[in-house]
Design an enzyme around this catalytic site. Structure first.
Site, PDB file in Angstrom:
ATOM      1  N   ARG A   1       0.812  -1.210   0.000  1.00 45.25           N
ATOM      2  CA  ARG A   1       0.000   0.000   0.000  1.00 45.25           C
ATOM      3  C   ARG A   1       0.853   1.270   0.000  1.00 45.25           C
ATOM      4  O   ARG A   1       0.655   2.181   0.810  1.00 45.25           O
ATOM      5  CB  ARG A   1      -0.962   0.016   1.172  1.00 45.25           C
ATOM      6  CG  ARG A   1      -2.072   1.008   0.896  1.00 45.25           C
ATOM      7  CD  ARG A   1      -3.327   0.713   1.606  1.00 45.25           C
ATOM      8  NE  ARG A   1      -4.355   1.621   1.157  1.00 45.25           N
ATOM      9  CZ  ARG A   1      -5.638   1.421   1.341  1.00 45.25           C
ATOM     10  NH1 ARG A   1      -6.047   0.347   1.949  1.00 45.25           N
ATOM     11  NH2 ARG A   1      -6.512   2.285   0.917  1.00 45.25           N
TER      12      ARG A   1
ATOM     13  N   GLU B   1      -2.569   5.254  -1.506  1.00 44.45           N
ATOM     14  CA  GLU B   1      -1.474   4.810  -0.655  1.00 44.45           C
ATOM     15  C   GLU B   1      -0.980   5.884   0.302  1.00 44.45           C
ATOM     16  O   GLU B   1      -0.255   5.588   1.244  1.00 44.45           O
ATOM     17  CB  GLU B   1      -0.352   4.298  -1.555  1.00 44.45           C
ATOM     18  CG  GLU B   1      -0.857   3.097  -2.349  1.00 44.45           C
ATOM     19  CD  GLU B   1       0.042   2.668  -3.478  1.00 44.45           C
ATOM     20  OE1 GLU B   1       0.767   3.535  -3.980  1.00 44.45           O
ATOM     21  OE2 GLU B   1       0.010   1.503  -3.844  1.00 44.45           O
TER      22      GLU B   1
END
Lengths: 164, 805
Positions: free
Chosen positions: B383, B759
């Site tokens: 992520r 992210e």
């Protein structure tokens, strides 16, 4: 491999008679024998709740229940909660409040929440958070899931009051 | 304008274009249990694959006896390295230029490594057969520490020529993979050597794992009649998988179809190619039947790609007033048994050199040593963009430690070092060109929103109360101002296995004015089917509700590099906008013909072309689409389609200001998040609802990483955190409420100014949570305490500071 057992499952209102080994897990019977793929497998250790279904009106994690243990049981999965023309209020609320992203936890989440709201029709946020803690989500951070469950509770209660 | 024409606001709202909090189209199927994930796929005659895995972290494989397994009723095949060797498939290339064993070839290098692959008619029989495969091992010395690896005589990778260069240059030790450097080392050392103030610290970002709720898996199906291989799988980059499958198998690429169905989260875990895919494909080719392989959770945590595991030794220098003068980082990167990082080829440490962060640092140097150990391979961007969360954590910890050294407030130290708004585009000392930003405005807004001064006053009062013995709870204020670098990337320097990191969109407008768009990316929960339709709606004037977005089927979608590193919106989103503009350009010619005016005399207006100065004369996009297919227009070929392949000129640089207010109990080590404020600037905002959801989710993954989640090994190389009992994933109960906010600084080079956001919350969240823990104990002398900050580690940090009497 052991001898297969004959078991009867009542799933989403339909009666199924089938053969399964004593060791066969309920989630595998649902997904592979009956083609009910809404409940998912995320951990096989009861932690994640992706496989949550209702068995005799209790939330269970079907990855750690043998199919044989469910013999004769009434089972409801996400597929049995609503229809495309008549969604369960939780199905509406999860969409409305963005309570899902990848969707993998969603069937278990909604199925769990449905039972939570049956047991506690007017929960506080804290009660929702406690009652949903057996279902993991990696995408949403839960904030919108909690919001969706509270909104659905309100929706169900309003509809009930109107009906009375 | 006639009375029947809706006004412009209504027409805009009807499009549900950019900026609309449009409900997601994906949700109808997901909420009704009608998603189609890989384990839902069931093909006639399908077999099941399962792995025999190594219980040892380092051992010779003396023998593998498959006879008992083969004798079991229902077992079709058991593959070992010997079976794959004639095909040249016992090893496979990694995305990082290394190679990796598909099945153990003479030795095993990490616990959980694939040793043999069983194929059976039923998943239970396959599991039984796994137990019947007899493997004899001879244990070897285990190395789980990268520093020890570089000083050990134990050679992990005996397949590599001693002294020969690796994919990224010279290797100075048998267990060394590369040294990668950026910046001016000499100048940095000179500045640091003569600076007023220098702090030095080792910042460890521990090993963790993306752990998507759906594990990795595939169904390989070789159709021997038509010579076509179809592979369904949890692939974040399906087109790359097709190319790799073609190169490995020798099957022509047009005879391979790779399909990513619905994916239950990826977070970087599903970028690479795993032995399970190779073995399933081989098994299907051998048997002529479809073969499914889906790993279980323990296999996922033990053997598929981990993230982080960076030992980051830093030095930062400043003037007495706090102006930063130089930054140096030396990283010892534990890559595990094979270098299987998923970074752009030329960047073996990803974009770690974004580690100057949000600050105007005149000179800097980074050196990263990659090291082999007896741990699982990986090093993926969990992520985050490639190694960006490591970089953000590093600089945001170094800033805090510098503030301690200077005796300064950490918010003020950040403020005086920010890159100013008038410095963009900004060239960093480590070679990046930051596209746009306004850090000061974001920072001021964040500090004001949480009443920062009030919090500091309360914190000081709490410290006094603690010292008087009136409370055992301390307050920590965790600050972060992060800058990301996403949207890889320009083909001139970004490729994976030689394939440039462009992305694509192909649009077909149907005669009745609806459309389908196909992209080279693939959603794993990001909601592309919703948001990319919004981009297109704004570009071409067809309502988002009338646009289908499809991804993931390599037979139908245009080639693209997939979804990771927040690249979908910056790259495929740009391709979508530009393909839409091609549609619009042709639509303009058609409209002009229909309206009997010159092309230049019509202009686009929300959902139509109007004659300039005469808006009552118009053709809607639906009119134009119909004409495109049904009317002969001189000089214009029929149809209304476009395709765009977009090579971004630069990365995008989202940023944000996060503040976490935490209370820690000194005696139990428990941490309670009292408040979390997250301001994100991702440029143009496509769908605010989706952005907020992404931020909530990324913050929760950050919470997990900072506060307890890790892949831990014992000295024997045993994975100690292989189930969800031990590997921390926060539930509803531990997860706090988040407050989200934003500023909007568009990217100047992106067609719609969007930068990507998925992210950012992980990149900014981890230092915010960690800094809050450190800040709570700062008054008592804490400088650095490694993550994850579980209860025990917080208790231990307090204990080591003498806070337990």
């Amino acid at each position: 491999m052991s001898k297969k057992m004959q078991i009867t499952l009542n799933v989403n209102g339909t009666r199924h008679e089938l053969l399964a080994e004593p060791r066969t897990l309920l989630i595998h019977v649902l997904r592979e024998n009956l083609g009910i793929t809404g409940p998912h497998i995320g951990c096989e250790t009861s932690h994640c709740g992706a496989c949550t279904i209702l068995m005799n009106e209790r939330s269970i994690k079907s990855c750690t229940v043998f199919a044989a243990q469910a013999d004769g049981a009434e089972i409801t999965t996400i597929e049995g909660l609503g229809t495309p023309d008549s969604l369960h209020p939780l199905q509406e609320a999860f969409r409305e409040h963005h309570g899902l992203q990848c969707g993998f936890c969603t069937p278990g989440m909604i199925t769990r929440a449905a039972q939570l709201l049956k047991e506690n029709p007017d929960p506080t946020e804290e009660e929702v958070r406690f009652g949903m803690a057996g279902n993991l989500c990696r995408c949403t951070g839960y904030q919108n899931i909690v919001k969706a469950v509270l909104a659905a509770a309100s929706e169900i209660n309003t509809a009930k009051e109107a009906a009375q | 304008m006639n009375d029947l024409t809706p006004d412009r606001d209504d027409r805009t709202a009807n499009l549900k274009g950019i900026g609309s909090a449009r409900r997601r189209v994906e949700d109808a199927r997901f909420t009704q249990g009608k998603g189609n994930y890989v384990d839902d796929i069931k093909l006639p005659g399908m077999l099941f694959g399962d792995f025999v895995r190594s219980p040892y972290a380092h051992a010779r494989v003396v023998s593998v006896d498959t006879s008992a397994a083969m004798a079991l009723d229902g077992v079709v095949a058991v593959l070992t390295a010997k079976d794959l060797e004639p095909l040249g498939l016992h090893w496979m290339p990694t995305l990082a230029g290394d190679k990796q064993m598909v099945l153990a070839d003479g030795k095993v290098l990490f616990q959980g490594q694939e040793v043999a692959y069983v194929v059976a008619r039923d998943r239970y029989v396959a599991a039984d057969a796994v137990e019947l495969v007899e493997v004899e091992y001879e244990e070897l010395p285990v190395i789980t520490d990268p520093f020890e690896a570089l000083n050990s005589d134990t050679v992990l990778r005996e397949d590599l020529q001693p002294g020969a260069d690796g994919a990224h240059g010279p290797r100075r030790h048998a267990n060394h993979i590369f040294l990668w450097e950026e910046g001016d080392k000499t100048a940095t050392e000179e500045v640091i050597g003569s600076a007023d103030v220098v702090v030095e610290e080792m910042i460890y970002y521990h090993r963790t794992h993306p752990c998507p709720l759906e594990t990795c898996g595939c169904v390989a199906s070789m159709d021997k009649v038509n010579g076509k291989l179809t592979v369904y799988g949890t692939f974040q980059a399906p087109h790359v998988v097709r190319t790799v499958a073609s190169l490995l198998s020798g099957i022509d690429e047009h005879n391979i179809r790779v399909v990513s169905p619905d994916i239950g989260g990826g977070f970087g875990n599903k970028v690479g190619v795993y032995p399970g895919y190779v073995c399933s494909i081989v098994a299907s080719i051998v048997t002529g039947l479809p073969v499914k392989w889906v790993e279980d959770r323990m296999e996922n945590l033990m053997a598929t790609a981990f993230a982080r595991d960076y030992w980051m030794k830093g030095r930062i220098s400043a003037t007495k007033e706090g102006k930063i003068t130089a930054l140096e980082a030396h990283v010892t990167a534990d890559h595990g048994a094979f270098d299987a990082c998923a970074d752009p080829t030329k960047f073996p440490a990803g974009f770690f050199h974004i580690c100057t962060g949000s600050y105007d640092i005149p000179v800097a140097y980074v050196g990263v040593d990659g090291v082999y150990t007896n741990k699982a391979p990986g090093g993926v961007a969990y992520r985050c963009s490639f190694r960006v969360t490591e970089a953000a954590y590093f600089i945001e910890r170094m800033i805090e430690i510098l503030a301690i050294e200077l005796g300064m407030d950490a918010a003020e130290l950040r403020r005086i070092n920010f890159i100013r708004a008038d410095q963009f585009p900004y060239h960093s000392a480590l070679g990046w060109e930051y596209d746009s930003g306004d850090y000061q405005t974001a920072w001021d807004k964040a500090l004001k929103a949480v009443d920062y001064d009030g919090l500091r006053t309360e914190q000081a009062a709490r410290v006094e109360a603690f010292r008087r013995g009136e409370t055992r709870r301390l307050i920590g204020i965790g600050l972060t101002h992060f800058t990301e670098i996403v949207g890889a990337g320009p083909v001139k320097n970004c490729d994976i296995l030689g394939m440039g990191m462009f992305d694509s969109c192909e649009i077909r407008i149907h005669p009745t004015g609806s459309a389908i768009a196909r992209l080279g990316t693939i959603s794993q929960g990001q909601g592309h089917a919703t948001t990319f339709a919004q981009i297109l709606a704004s570009e071409i004037g067809i309502p988002a509700d009338k646009i289908t977005v499809e991804e993931g089927d390599t037979d139908t979608a245009p080639y693209g590099l997939g979804t990771y590193g927040s690249r979908s919106t910056p790259v495929a989103g740009a391709a979508t906008a530009l393909a839409g503009r091609k549609i619009r350009a042709k639509a303009q010619m058609i409209a002009a013909y229909l309206l009997e005016v010159h092309d230049d005399d019509v202009e686009f207006d929300i959902d139509r072309f109007v004659v300039k100065g005469a808006p009552e004369r118009f053709k809607t996009m639906a009119d134009i689409a119909y004409a495109a297919y049904n009317q002969a227009i001189p000089g214009v070929e029929p149809g209304l389609e476009a395709v765009s392949y977009y090579d971004p000129p630069n990365m995008t640089y989202p940023f944000g200001a996060y503040i976490c207010v935490m209370e820690i109990d000194v005696d139990t080590g428990e941490a309670e998040i009292r408040q979390f404020y997250a301001l994100d600037d991702c440029g143009t905002r496509i769908n605010p609802m989706v952005i907020e959801g992404q931020v909530h989710g990324g913050l929760t993954e950050a919470l997990a990483i900072a506060m307890g989640q890790e892949i831990a090994y014992d000295d024997m190389g045993n994975v100690k955190t292989g189930t969800l009992m031990d590997f921390f994933i926060p539930t509803t109960w531990e997860t706090p409420h988040y407050t989200t906010d934003h500023t909007e600084t568009p990217s100047p080079h992106h067609p719609i100014g969007a930068k990507g956001v998925g992210e950012s919350p992980n990149v900014g969240g981890v230092p915010a949570f960690s800094n809050a823990v450190h800040d709570a104990l700062r008054p008592f002398g804490l400088r650095q305490s490694h993550m994850p900050h579980d209860h025990w580690r917080i208790w231990k940090a307090a204990h080591d500071l003498g806070l337990h009497g």
